[in-house]
Write an enzyme that holds these catalytic residues in place. Structure first.
Site, PDB file in Angstrom:
ATOM      1  N   THR A  67       0.793  -1.228   0.000  1.00  9.21           N
ATOM      2  CA  THR A  67       0.000   0.000   0.000  1.00  9.21           C
ATOM      3  C   THR A  67       0.833   1.289   0.000  1.00  9.21           C
ATOM      4  OG1 THR A  67      -1.796  -1.150   1.080  1.00  9.21           O
ATOM      5  CG2 THR A  67      -1.759   1.247   1.328  1.00  9.21           C
TER       6      THR A  67
HETATM    7  P1  AMP Z   1      -1.679  -3.221   3.463  1.00 11.82           P
HETATM    8  O1  AMP Z   1      -1.092  -3.822   4.696  1.00 11.82           O
HETATM    9  O2  AMP Z   1      -0.632  -2.983   2.422  1.00 11.82           O
HETATM   10  O3  AMP Z   1      -2.836  -3.997   2.987  1.00 11.82           O
HETATM   11  O4  AMP Z   1      -2.202  -1.787   3.897  1.00 11.82           O
HETATM   12  C1  AMP Z   1      -3.552  -1.416   3.896  1.00 11.82           C
HETATM   13  C2  AMP Z   1      -3.803  -0.507   5.022  1.00 11.82           C
HETATM   14  O5  AMP Z   1      -3.017   0.668   4.913  1.00 11.82           O
HETATM   15  C3  AMP Z   1      -5.198   0.038   5.122  1.00 11.82           C
HETATM   16  O6  AMP Z   1      -6.082  -0.876   5.716  1.00 11.82           O
HETATM   17  C4  AMP Z   1      -5.018   1.276   5.973  1.00 11.82           C
HETATM   18  O7  AMP Z   1      -5.183   0.961   7.323  1.00 11.82           O
HETATM   19  C5  AMP Z   1      -3.564   1.642   5.766  1.00 11.82           C
HETATM   20  N1  AMP Z   1      -3.474   2.977   5.176  1.00 11.82           N
HETATM   21  C6  AMP Z   1      -3.852   3.359   3.959  1.00 11.82           C
HETATM   22  N2  AMP Z   1      -3.631   4.682   3.756  1.00 11.82           N
HETATM   23  C7  AMP Z   1      -3.081   5.139   4.889  1.00 11.82           C
HETATM   24  C8  AMP Z   1      -2.615   6.420   5.330  1.00 11.82           C
HETATM   25  N3  AMP Z   1      -2.698   7.490   4.524  1.00 11.82           N
HETATM   26  N4  AMP Z   1      -2.109   6.516   6.568  1.00 11.82           N
HETATM   27  C9  AMP Z   1      -2.024   5.433   7.369  1.00 11.82           C
HETATM   28  N5  AMP Z   1      -2.445   4.212   7.028  1.00 11.82           N
HETATM   29  C10 AMP Z   1      -2.965   4.055   5.807  1.00 11.82           C
HETATM   30 ZN    ZN Z   2      -3.166  -1.615  -0.369  1.00 13.18          ZN
HETATM   31 ZN    ZN Z   3      -3.702  -4.913   1.786  1.00 15.06          ZN
END
Ligand code: AMP
Ligand code: ZN
Ligand code: ZN
Length: 424
Positions: free
Chosen positions: A76
């Protein structure tokens, strides 16, 4: 001079006068484009083929659509920041959700470092816009909480995962309803529901479907609101995702515990609850001698796990940041997970752990990791589905749609000019 000729001349003068005076307001509208970039976390490139999403479908049918190739690793923070800056991770610094920085001497901390410029390389599009007098507003985006070159978006918010989606859309419409001088012309909006549902219940689950339907409905509300405000003709909607998603299985687990004790390694991604025991990849940092040992022990340990050494990462990964590139990357094949426990626990069935049952982070060339891209509005071509392109091109597309001068990026607008209805 004949009478007829004089009349003709007068008609010509009047015609020129009226056509220029009537053309002006239209030109002005054309000169003030609005761009709304909607980020839908984990919305895989093939989503529209798998389930109904009427508003996304109508945007795709009217505008341009493609699969987008994410940056490595397909996580992400890595990708939303590449989308915002047009930079590869090796140049913006997010080589994972939790980069470790050798010079700073620690890993990124989501609570304190989101507003610390030293973690954030490059120039996000909202900073480029503001520098050129175009107001920007971010309703959440990775990297939007930090001041860069002393500049911030005119409107921004600290990230709040549980913020109600209807309120997000209402506030965006509130910004658009401001008098023209105060109104932002670049807006970002972010939704995490599809990623969360897919992680917890799987690709193809009813929960993933419901999350897509919910986000789609909120996009519909945004489109209706735009229409009411009369801003539709000058507004470009750009829908992007950061990566795709693939289901995991207890039959596809690579347990590396018997091979190696990882206690001497720095493994920043262990901060990530979801990646801690079933990881798509692990970035490892260690002293050279430990790296040699790990490489020797692991590089032939499992046919579905690649062990990549710093200096030998595939050329298209572009993630070897000078201070943050890992010494080793363990990378599972899509759908496989690397099990490495800090406490020598036996792999537990995913059903018992509860999560994740699907994940991302795998090789960016795999179509299952590809992300959705849809753009519709006056700046974009119409009714066009095209070949996949790299997500570092999005920054240039946004700059072109806003008619602002892009800063230097790793993208090249020539690669995607065909998506646009105007010269960039
Ligand atoms: P992942 O672990 O790669 O699936 O990350 C997804 C998570 O990233 C989402 O569920 C959010 O909680 C987090 N996320 C997305 N955008 C932001 C942001 N701008 N600041 C902090 N956390 C974020
Ligand atoms: Zn993501
Ligand atoms: Zn994810």
């Amino acid at each position: 001079m004949s009478n007829i000729f004089l009349k003709y001349l007068l008609a010509l003068v009047l015609l020129t006068f009226f056509s220029t005076s009537f053309a002006e307001p239209k030109e002005e509208a054309d000169e003030k484009p609005i761009v709304i970039m909607i980020g839908i976390d984990g919305l895989r490139a093939d989503t529209l083929e798998r389930m109904p999403a009427p508003y996304l479908r109508s945007l795709a049918d009217s505008g341009v659509r493609a699969s987008m190739i994410p940056a490595m690793p397909t996580k992400t923070f890595v990708n939303f920041y590449s989308l915002a800056t047009g930079l590869h991770p090796k140049n913006h610094g997010f080589v994972s959700n939790y980069p470790y920085d050798r010079k700073i001497g620690r890993k990124f901390n989501r609570q304190t470092d989101v507003s610390d410029p030293k973690w954030w390389g490059g120039e996000p599009i909202w900073i480029t816009a503001e520098k050129q007098g175009v107001k920007a507003a971010t309703y959440f985006w990775v990297g939007s909480e930090v001041e860069i070159d002393g500049v911030r978006p005119s409107f921004w918010k600290p990230y709040q995962q549980d913020k109600d989606y209807a309120e997000r859309v209402e506030e965006v419409l509130g910004w658009l309803a401001l008098p023209e001088k105060e109104r932002p012309r670049l807006i970002t909006l972010y939704f995490s529901a599809v990623d969360s549902a897919a992680h917890d219940f799987g690709v193809g689950s009813a929960q993933e479907r419901d999350a897509v339907a919910k986000v789609d409905q909120h996009i519909g509300d945004l489109l209706h609101g735009l229409n009411k405000l009369g801003l539709e003709p000058q507004t470009n909607i750009v829908v992007v995702a950061d990566h795709g998603m693939v289901n995991l299985s207890d039959q596809r687990v690579i347990n590396i515990d018997p091979w190696l004790d990882l206690s001497t390694f720095i493994i920043p991604d262990w901060s990530d609850e979801r990646s801690s025991v079933h990881a798509p990849f692990l970035n490892l940092y260690a002293a050279p001698v430990s790296v040699d040992t790990a490489y020797t022990k692991l590089h032939k340990a499992h046919p579905n796990m690649r062990v990549l050494r710093r200096g030998n990462f595939p050329a298209n990964y572009h993630f070897d940041h000078p201070q943050r590139g890992p010494d080793l990357m363990l990378l599972a094949d899509p759908g496989w997970s690397i099990y490495a426990s800090r406490d020598k626990r036996k792999p537990e069935p995913m059903a018992k752990l509860g999560r994740p049952v699907a994940t991302h982070g795998y090789d960016n060339q795999d179509p299952l990791m590809h992300a959705i891209f849809i753009a519709s509005g006056p700046a974009f071509n119409k009714k066009l589905t095209t070949a996949p392109f790299d997500n570092i091109e999005i920054y240039g597309l946004l700059a072109c749609a806003l008619k602002i001068k892009p800063s230097n990026t790793d993208g090249d607008i020539k690669n995607v000019q065909y998506l646009m209805a105007q010269d960039c």
